[in-house]
Design an enzyme around this catalytic site. Structure first.
Site, PDB file in Angstrom:
ATOM      1  N   TYR A   1       0.859  -1.184   0.000  1.00  0.00           N
ATOM      2  CA  TYR A   1       0.000   0.000   0.000  1.00  0.00           C
ATOM      3  C   TYR A   1       0.894   1.232   0.000  1.00  0.00           C
ATOM      4  CZ  TYR A   1      -3.456   3.476   1.368  1.00  0.00           C
ATOM      5  OH  TYR A   1      -4.254   4.584   1.410  1.00  0.00           O
TER       6      TYR A   1
ATOM      7  N   HIS B   1      -4.668   5.281  -2.755  1.00  0.00           N
ATOM      8  CA  HIS B   1      -5.861   6.128  -2.846  1.00  0.00           C
ATOM      9  C   HIS B   1      -5.440   7.511  -3.313  1.00  0.00           C
ATOM     10  CE1 HIS B   1      -7.230   3.085   0.078  1.00  0.00           C
ATOM     11  NE2 HIS B   1      -8.429   3.315  -0.429  1.00  0.00           N
TER      12      HIS B   1
END
Length: 190
Positions: free
Chosen positions: A88, A127
């Site tokens: 991530y 994101h």
């Protein structure tokens, strides 16, 4: 949150600059904290920095001379079935005076190279605020694809929604990164 990344095209600034990438250590963690405070509208917790350190060499700080210019902060996430893990990308940020010098590009390429070398890691994801078209385009240049929207992901930003971008690390071909010197942290040498 992933910082706004301008493309690496030149305007009136010189081209890419040589940088030194350093692993996150207890000694340079305050540098990363200061950089994040300047670039991002979020105050990150101690847990964030512990996760960055646990991601090993995927998390890097980029220095121009003795000055911190940018950083990539990553976290490893175990898949629910424990058959693999995800990389991530929590943040990528470059301080304004150092933008358009290919620092963000090299930081991201480095993290993807590191992730692709670990057979346990299957994908990288991140994101991006849905209105940040420049950042979305930046990540797509690396092969990231949009994989949905996280509604109300950001608590203090407008719009609050985040595009989820994903890249299959098994399909990433590690690339040589020019203009980077590495200073690796050896915890056993402490």
């Amino acid at each position: 949150v992933v910082g706004t990344m301008a493309d690496d095209s030149d305007d009136d600034r010189p081209g890419p600059v040589d940088v030194t990438f350093r692993d996150l250590t207890p000694e340079n963690e305050p540098d990363l904290r200061r950089l994040n405070a300047v670039i991002f509208p979020i105050r990150y917790s101690d847990k964030f920095y512990a996760e960055c350190a646990a991601a090993g060499s995927a998390t890097q700080l980029a220095y121009v001379g003795a000055e911190l210019a940018g950083a990539i902060a990553c976290r490893l996430e175990l898949l629910p079935d424990r058959a693999g893990a995800l990389l991530y990308v929590m943040t990528v940020g470059v301080l304004a005076p150092h933008r358009d010098r290919a620092i963000g590009t090299r930081l991201l390429r480095h993290a993807l190279n590191e992730g692709s070398r670990d057979p346990f890691l299957t994908h990288a994801y991140l994101h991006v605020q849905t209105n940040n078209a420049d950042a979305i385009a930046f990540y797509k240049k690396f092969g990231f694809v949009e994989d949905g929207v996280a509604r109300n992901y950001y608590k203090r930003l407008e719009p609050p929604d985040a595009a989820i971008l994903r890249l299959d690390l098994r399909e990433w071909t590690p690339e040589t990164i020019r203009g980077v010197t590495y200073e690796r942290f050896d915890p056993m040498a402490q």
